[in-house]
Write a protein that holds these residues in place. Structure first.
Motif, short mmCIF file in Angstrom:
data_model
loop_
_atom_site.label_atom_id
_atom_site.label_comp_id
_atom_site.label_asym_id
_atom_site.label_seq_id
_atom_site.Cartn_x
_atom_site.Cartn_y
_atom_site.Cartn_z
N GLY A 137 23.86 4.91 -45.11
CA GLY A 137 21.92 5.46 -44.98
C GLY A 137 21.39 4.00 -45.12
N GLN A 138 22.25 2.86 -45.47
CA GLN A 138 21.21 1.74 -45.33
C GLN A 138 21.30 0.61 -43.95
OE1 GLN A 138 19.73 1.23 -48.53
NE2 GLN A 138 20.67 3.36 -49.22
N PRO A 139 20.44 -0.67 -43.36
CA PRO A 139 20.09 -0.55 -42.30
C PRO A 139 21.49 -1.33 -42.15
CG PRO A 139 18.69 -1.76 -44.81
CD PRO A 139 19.86 -0.61 -45.03
N PHE A 140 21.63 -1.22 -40.85
CA PHE A 140 22.75 -2.25 -40.22
C PHE A 140 21.81 -3.22 -39.13
CE2 PHE A 140 24.48 -2.72 -36.50
CZ PHE A 140 26.18 -3.51 -36.87
N ILE A 141 21.96 -4.31 -39.39
CA ILE A 141 21.02 -5.50 -39.13
C ILE A 141 22.02 -6.76 -38.11
CG2 ILE A 141 19.29 -8.01 -38.88
CD1 ILE A 141 18.02 -4.84 -40.01
N ALA A 142 21.70 -6.51 -37.20
CA ALA A 142 22.38 -7.68 -35.68
C ALA A 142 21.68 -8.66 -35.79
CB ALA A 142 23.07 -6.64 -34.80
N ILE A 143 22.70 -9.56 -35.06
CA ILE A 143 22.21 -11.06 -35.18
C ILE A 143 23.04 -11.41 -33.75
CG2 ILE A 143 22.09 -11.69 -36.74
CD1 ILE A 143 19.87 -13.76 -36.04
N ASN A 144 22.22 -11.98 -32.34
CA ASN A 144 23.31 -12.50 -31.97
C ASN A 144 22.77 -13.90 -31.71
OD1 ASN A 144 24.83 -13.89 -29.23
ND2 ASN A 144 24.63 -11.88 -28.37
N CYS A 145 24.50 -14.88 -32.47
CA CYS A 145 23.89 -16.27 -33.09
C CYS A 145 23.57 -17.27 -31.27
CB CYS A 145 24.88 -16.80 -33.99
SG CYS A 145 25.80 -15.75 -35.61
N GLY A 146 23.98 -16.56 -30.42
CA GLY A 146 24.52 -17.36 -29.10
C GLY A 146 23.09 -17.23 -28.41
N ALA A 147 22.47 -16.19 -28.83
CA ALA A 147 21.53 -15.58 -27.71
C ALA A 147 19.73 -16.18 -28.43
CB ALA A 147 21.07 -14.67 -27.97
N ILE A 148 19.93 -17.30 -29.82
CA ILE A 148 18.79 -17.36 -30.51
C ILE A 148 18.59 -19.29 -30.20
CG2 ILE A 148 17.04 -17.24 -32.58
CD1 ILE A 148 18.61 -14.94 -33.12
N PRO A 149 17.44 -19.92 -29.62
CA PRO A 149 17.25 -21.09 -29.74
C PRO A 149 17.75 -21.90 -30.83
CG PRO A 149 15.42 -20.44 -28.86
CD PRO A 149 15.87 -18.84 -29.63
N GLU A 150 18.51 -23.52 -31.08
CA GLU A 150 18.74 -23.30 -33.00
C GLU A 150 17.73 -23.74 -33.24
OE1 GLU A 150 21.28 -27.05 -32.58
OE2 GLU A 150 22.51 -26.03 -30.67
N GLN A 151 16.66 -24.31 -32.90
CA GLN A 151 15.06 -24.21 -33.71
C GLN A 151 14.86 -23.34 -34.47
OE1 GLN A 151 15.29 -25.06 -30.32
NE2 GLN A 151 13.20 -24.63 -29.36
N LEU A 152 15.11 -21.80 -33.54
CA LEU A 152 14.72 -20.57 -34.74
C LEU A 152 15.28 -20.11 -35.37
CD1 LEU A 152 12.96 -18.81 -31.84
CD2 LEU A 152 11.45 -20.74 -33.23
N ILE A 153 16.93 -20.33 -35.59
CA ILE A 153 17.89 -19.16 -35.80
C ILE A 153 18.08 -19.73 -37.81
CG2 ILE A 153 19.97 -21.54 -35.92
CD1 ILE A 153 21.42 -18.66 -35.26
N GLN A 154 18.04 -20.56 -38.39
CA GLN A 154 17.58 -20.84 -39.45
C GLN A 154 16.75 -20.02 -40.55
OE1 GLN A 154 17.26 -24.63 -41.16
NE2 GLN A 154 17.56 -23.50 -43.57
N SER A 155 15.37 -20.06 -39.26
CA SER A 155 14.16 -18.55 -39.44
C SER A 155 14.77 -17.54 -39.52
CB SER A 155 12.84 -18.70 -38.95
OG SER A 155 12.20 -18.25 -39.37
N GLU A 156 15.33 -17.02 -38.28
CA GLU A 156 15.90 -15.50 -37.28
C GLU A 156 16.42 -15.35 -39.43
OE1 GLU A 156 14.88 -13.19 -35.22
OE2 GLU A 156 13.48 -14.66 -35.13
N LEU A 157 18.11 -16.00 -39.70
CA LEU A 157 18.47 -15.29 -40.67
C LEU A 157 18.34 -15.71 -42.52
CD1 LEU A 157 22.00 -17.43 -39.24
CD2 LEU A 157 21.65 -15.22 -39.70
N PHE A 158 17.51 -16.66 -42.67
CA PHE A 158 17.07 -16.44 -44.19
C PHE A 158 15.59 -16.54 -44.43
CE2 PHE A 158 20.79 -19.49 -43.19
CZ PHE A 158 21.22 -18.78 -44.33
N GLY A 159 15.01 -16.65 -42.69
CA GLY A 159 13.44 -16.17 -43.07
C GLY A 159 12.83 -17.21 -43.53
#
Length: 440
Positions: A180-202
């Protein structure tokens, strides 16, 4: 005796003249539902009856989403022009012009029920969710998912690209206590390196140029639920250290903020690369590998589960029916054989795309090899191996049994197999017959 699960009749806005027939069908084992068009999708059915009028677009939407064998009732005042004829030919199993001839309609229902049985196969082998297939590999995969779903331990999902790793992750979440809680998916190979830390950790507002407002990362968004890290092998090394720290401590820090935030998530990861080799090559942290690889599931490539192809084709044909605006097509025997002989380098993702193409290009009632962009069977090329000859012999035996017997029961007996096995063989070879339908 035919299973009652495959004798479900849905009647849309039934007229009073139908009631005697519906009562007779109910007494003989049919499960009959009557409802208005607005509620038609609430009732799964194998055969459906609907009277056609002017709202063809609404009817088309229903037919595309309900895979029953549909029978159209045509009012005597309805003009059967070319457009209406094409619509009926595309979407309906048969039609009946009013006033009702109950005996003839009963016969049509018998044929439609037989076709529904052939198309749907054994109801006890229905796929769970989108994990379509009844091969040994799929049965074992579903059993393993059921075992691992109830734990909070990380799971590493391994397999080639296109084998349905995210579907496995979704199934693990759906069957877990976190469903009943969120299912969050992220493709680690589809996000530019300079953005992935912000995508994961905010990040916090003003943390870097362009950070005009606070952003909640994917890990924090999954709090209480499941985080799926697809293609984890493509995560940059510096981010691997941050992810490891989160897995150890259960806390994150947004970029630009020194206050730790506790986050409770279950982590699922997927990869198509050899992580052990990546560890040896120092492209993947060994400590992170052991943190993620607590439990493991392997997704089988399509070439190892070819017997699932007929079920998968029907699944995707139904899935894309609304998109292409056409009734789901079945593969012809030649198309089915061509698919069985193909190597499927793109696995299920490639099969889905080829079926999508076939649904658009098919001109007849069946999808042919050329519609799928595949070569015809080895019979035409003259290059058959032992497996090919066995398949041809099996198909020839089925054809002869059907030709020289009068019922499916007799045909199965002549071949020395059970009726369910006989139907599965028909489905396996994509065979459709006008054999005598079972009695109502």
């Amino acid at each position: 005796m035919q299973s009652s699960a495959l004798r479900r009749l849905l009647v849309i806005d039934p007229c009073s003249d139908l009631q005697p027939l519906l009562s007779e069908l109910s007494r003989s084992g049919w499960k009959v539902h009557e409802c208005p068009l607005s509620r038609a999708l609430e009732y799964p059915a194998d055969v459906g009856i609907i009277q056609l009028g002017d709202c063809l677009d609404t009817v088309r939407e229903l037919l595309a989403r309900n895979p029953a064998q549909w029978i159209a009732l045509l009012p005597d005042h309805l003009h059967l022009n070319e457009a209406m004829g094409k619509f009926i030919g595309e979407w309906f199993f048969d039609y009946h012009t009013l006033p009702l001839d109950l005996h003839r309609l009963k016969t049509i229902l018998g044929h439609a029920s037989g076709m529904a049985r052939l198309r749907h196969g054994d109801p006890h082998q229905a796929p769970q969710g989108d994990l379509v297939g009844d091969s040994r590999a799929m049965r074992e995969q579903r059993r393993l998912i059921a075992k691992l779903a109830s734990t909070n331990s990380p799971v590493l999902i391994r397999g080639e690209s296109g084998t349905g790793k995210e579907l496995v992750a979704q199934a693990l979440h759906r069957q877990s206590r976190r469903a009943g809680q969120p299912f969050i998916a992220i493709n680690c190979g589809a996000i530019p390196e300079q953005l992935i830390q912000s995508e994961l950790f905010g990040h916090e507002k003003g943390a870097f140029t362009g950070a005009s407002q606070r952003k909640t990362g994917r890990i924090e968004a999954a709090d209480g639920g499941t985080l799926f890290l697809d293609e984890i092998g493509d995560l940059p090394l510096e981010l691997q250290a941050n992810l490891l720290r989160f897995l150890q401590e259960g806390q994150i820090q947004r970029i630009g903020c020194n206050t730790p935030i506790a986050v409770d998530v279950r982590v699922l990861a997927a990869t198509h690369v050899d992580l052990e080799q990546a560890v040896v090559a120092r492209r993947f942290r060994e400590d992170l590998y052991y943190r993620l690889n607590v439990l493991q599931i392997r997704t089988a490539p399509l070439r190892e589960r070819l017997e699932d192809i007929p079920l998968l084709v029907r699944h995707f044909a139904q899935l894309y029916a609304s998109e292409v605006g056409r009734r789901p097509r079945e593969p012809s025997p030649a198309a089915l054989q061509a698919m069985q002989e193909y190597a499927w380098p793109g696995n299920i993702r490639e099969l889905a795309n080829r079926v999508r193409r076939g649904m658009v290009l098919a001109e007849g009632r069946f999808i042919e090899p050329e519609d799928l962009g595949l070569l015809a069977s080895c019979q035409e090329s003259g290059e058959c191996n032992l497996v090919d000859y066995k398949l041809q012999a099996e198909r020839r035996a089925l054809n002869e049994a059907i030709q020289y017997t009068s019922t499916f029961t007799q045909a199965a007996k002549a071949l020395g197999v059970s009726r369910p096995t006989f139907y599965r063989l028909l489905n396996k070879h994509g065979m459709r017959t006008r054999h005598k339908s079972p009695p109502l």
